[in-house]
Design an enzyme around this catalytic site. Structure first.
Site, PDB file in Angstrom:
ATOM      1  CE  LYS A   1      -4.171  -4.519  11.720  1.00 55.77           C
ATOM      2  NZ  LYS A   1      -4.050  -5.316  12.954  1.00 55.77           N
TER       3      LYS A   1
ATOM      4  CE  LYS B   1      -4.213 -12.085  15.588  1.00 53.23           C
ATOM      5  NZ  LYS B   1      -3.178 -11.061  15.444  1.00 53.23           N
TER       6      LYS B   1
ATOM      7  N   GLY C   1      -5.713 -13.553  12.457  1.00 53.28           N
ATOM      8  CA  GLY C   1      -4.680 -14.047  11.549  1.00 53.28           C
ATOM      9  C   GLY C   1      -3.320 -13.471  11.870  1.00 53.28           C
TER      10      GLY C   1
HETATM   11  O1  OSB Z   1      -3.757  -7.417  15.163  1.00 58.09           O
HETATM   12  O2  OSB Z   1      -4.909  -8.854  14.138  1.00 58.09           O
HETATM   13  C1  OSB Z   1      -3.860  -8.220  14.252  1.00 58.09           C
HETATM   14  C2  OSB Z   1      -1.556  -8.926  11.289  1.00 58.09           C
HETATM   15  C3  OSB Z   1      -0.361  -9.035  11.936  1.00 58.09           C
HETATM   16  C4  OSB Z   1      -0.310  -8.871  13.302  1.00 58.09           C
HETATM   17  C5  OSB Z   1      -1.454  -8.569  14.021  1.00 58.09           C
HETATM   18  C6  OSB Z   1      -2.673  -8.468  13.371  1.00 58.09           C
HETATM   19  C7  OSB Z   1      -2.718  -8.626  11.974  1.00 58.09           C
HETATM   20  C8  OSB Z   1      -3.943  -8.480  11.181  1.00 58.09           C
HETATM   21  C9  OSB Z   1      -4.037  -9.188   9.850  1.00 58.09           C
HETATM   22  O3  OSB Z   1      -4.853  -7.763  11.512  1.00 58.09           O
HETATM   23  C10 OSB Z   1      -4.404 -10.621   9.979  1.00 58.09           C
HETATM   24  C11 OSB Z   1      -4.293 -11.409   8.700  1.00 58.09           C
HETATM   25  O4  OSB Z   1      -4.746 -10.954   7.636  1.00 58.09           O
HETATM   26  O5  OSB Z   1      -3.749 -12.523   8.761  1.00 58.09           O
HETATM   27 MG    MG Z   2      -5.550  -7.418  16.248  1.00 54.33          MG
END
Ligand code: OSB
Ligand code: MG
Length: 368
Positions: free
Chosen positions: A164, A263, A291
């Site tokens: 991130k 997603k 995810g």
């Molecule tokens: O932006 O993909 C995203 C988790 C929560 C909300 C948004 C995101 C994410 C992740 C992790 O990047 C995804 C996971 O490990 O399930």
């Molecule tokens: Mg994302």
């Protein structure tokens, strides 16, 4: 099939580690499990994805409950359905609220696959028996900690690393990662934390051979992303901006994205996810499965979807033990050398572990 009854279990589970993004930190995961029953007592399972607070999309745990109880269930109960694709149409009087819709729709897909004696992957048109997966790492308190984690996940065999980024936590971090791991498949997810004013900074990312940058600009934008993509060599991947097939079509036509993170929850279910997959395949745009820090039921749906042929890039579906001390399905999801076996059992191919589910359940409502 006719949906005769739905059990809606309210769950609360603590993640092993808190997940930090540009919006904040999450450690307690609240969600619903939807267990749908047909006229013969067959069941299918779905999991809701919205978080407690509306930072990723506008939906929350409470809006999910409101939508499902007060709008979606009344539309669905006792309706004759011949294929899960019809659920979209049944829910069409309700605008958006995609995560609430997906929680039920995915359960109906599981039920349908079981009724027709197929794996969920087969029912969706999937054709692979294992999927390559990556991992998404939240923002860390120090770059050294991040480097250690990346090292650890590379050793575990994950096929791509996602980190991130946010303003003030970006170029230097990526530069250090690249120095330490020159050849690892690496990408960055900004979760909408930049604007076009940051174009000079974002262009610096081109020096680090990222596979892609995910959702750099506003969550509802496709125009500025097109402007940005014209100036970047790094491919843009849209996440938050894509809520439907129509969104995907427009973003691809405009040149706002070269990759799409699909997603299931964000697009309202497996039918829409498959439509986006098929359209992207036709256009030569690769996709991967994102995810929502899901427990086992949601994760099992992600795996089935990822068995479709245009999921050519590793997604964010890490193994159960990355998130949970104990997952809610049996067997749990395991990643070996960066691969997950697509289950061979009917439907999602895993059984809900009722002992674990009862341990983490706050309450249950029954609709019939
Ligand atoms: O932006 O993909 C995203 C988790 C929560 C909300 C948004 C995101 C994410 C992740 C992790 O990047 C995804 C996971 O490990 O399930
Ligand atoms: Mg994302």
């Amino acid at each position: 099939m006719i949906i005769k009854k739905i059990n809606m279990r309210h769950m609360k589970m603590t993640m092993k580690n808190s997940f930090v993004t540009s919006f904040g930190s999450l450690q307690e995961k609240e969600f619903f499990l939807l267990e749908v029953f047909d006229e013969n007592g067959n069941t299918g399972w779905g999991e809701s994805a919205a978080f407690q607070a509306p930072w990723y999309t506008e939906e929350t745990v409470q809006t999910t409950l409101h939508m499902i109880r007060d709008f979606l269930v009344p539309l669905l109960l006792n309706k004759e359905i011949s294929h899960p694709d019809e659920v979209n149409e049944i829910f069409s009087p309700i605008r958006k609220n995609n995560m609430a819709k997906a929680a039920i729709e995915t359960a109906i897909w599981d039920l349908y696959a079981k009724r027709t004696n197929q794996t969920l992957g087969q029912a969706l048109g999937g054709n692979t028996d294992k999927i390559a997966v990556g991992i998404s790492i939240g923002i860390q308190t120090s770059t050294d900690k991040l480097l250690d984690l990346v090292h650890h996940y590379i050793e575990e065999g994950y096929k791509r690393l996602k980190v991130k980024i946010k303003p003030g936590y970006d170029i230097e971090v990526i530069q250090k990662l690249r120095e330490a791991f020159p050849n690892v498949p690496l990408m960055a997810d900004a979760n909408s934390s930049y604007t076009l004013d940051d174009i000079a900074l974002l262009k610096q990312l081109d020096d680090y051979q990222l596979m892609m940058i995910e959702q750099p600009l506003a969550s509802d934008d496709i125009v500025d992303h097109a402007k940005l993509q014209k100036q970047l060599n790094t491919p843009i991947c849209l996440d938050e901006s894509i809520l439907s097939l129509e969104d995907a079509r427009k973003a691809i036509e405009l040149g706002s994205t070269k990759v799409i993170n699909i997603k299931i929850a964000r697009v309202g279910g497996l039918t829409e996810a498959k439509k986006i997959h098929d359209y992207c395949m036709e256009k030569g745009v690769p996709v991967w499965c994102g995810g929502m820090l899901e427990a086992g039921i949601g994760r099992a749906h992600n795996i089935a979807l990822t068995s479709l042929p245009n999921f050519t890039l590793p997604g964010d579906t890490a193994g159960s033990s990355h998130y949970w001390e104990k997952d809610i399905i049996s067997p749990e999801i395991v990643v070996i050398d960066g691969f997950i076996d697509v289950p061979k059992g009917k439907g999602i191919g895993a059984d809900p572990n009722m002992k674990v589910i009862e341990r983490f359940m706050l309450d249950m409502v029954v609709f019939e």
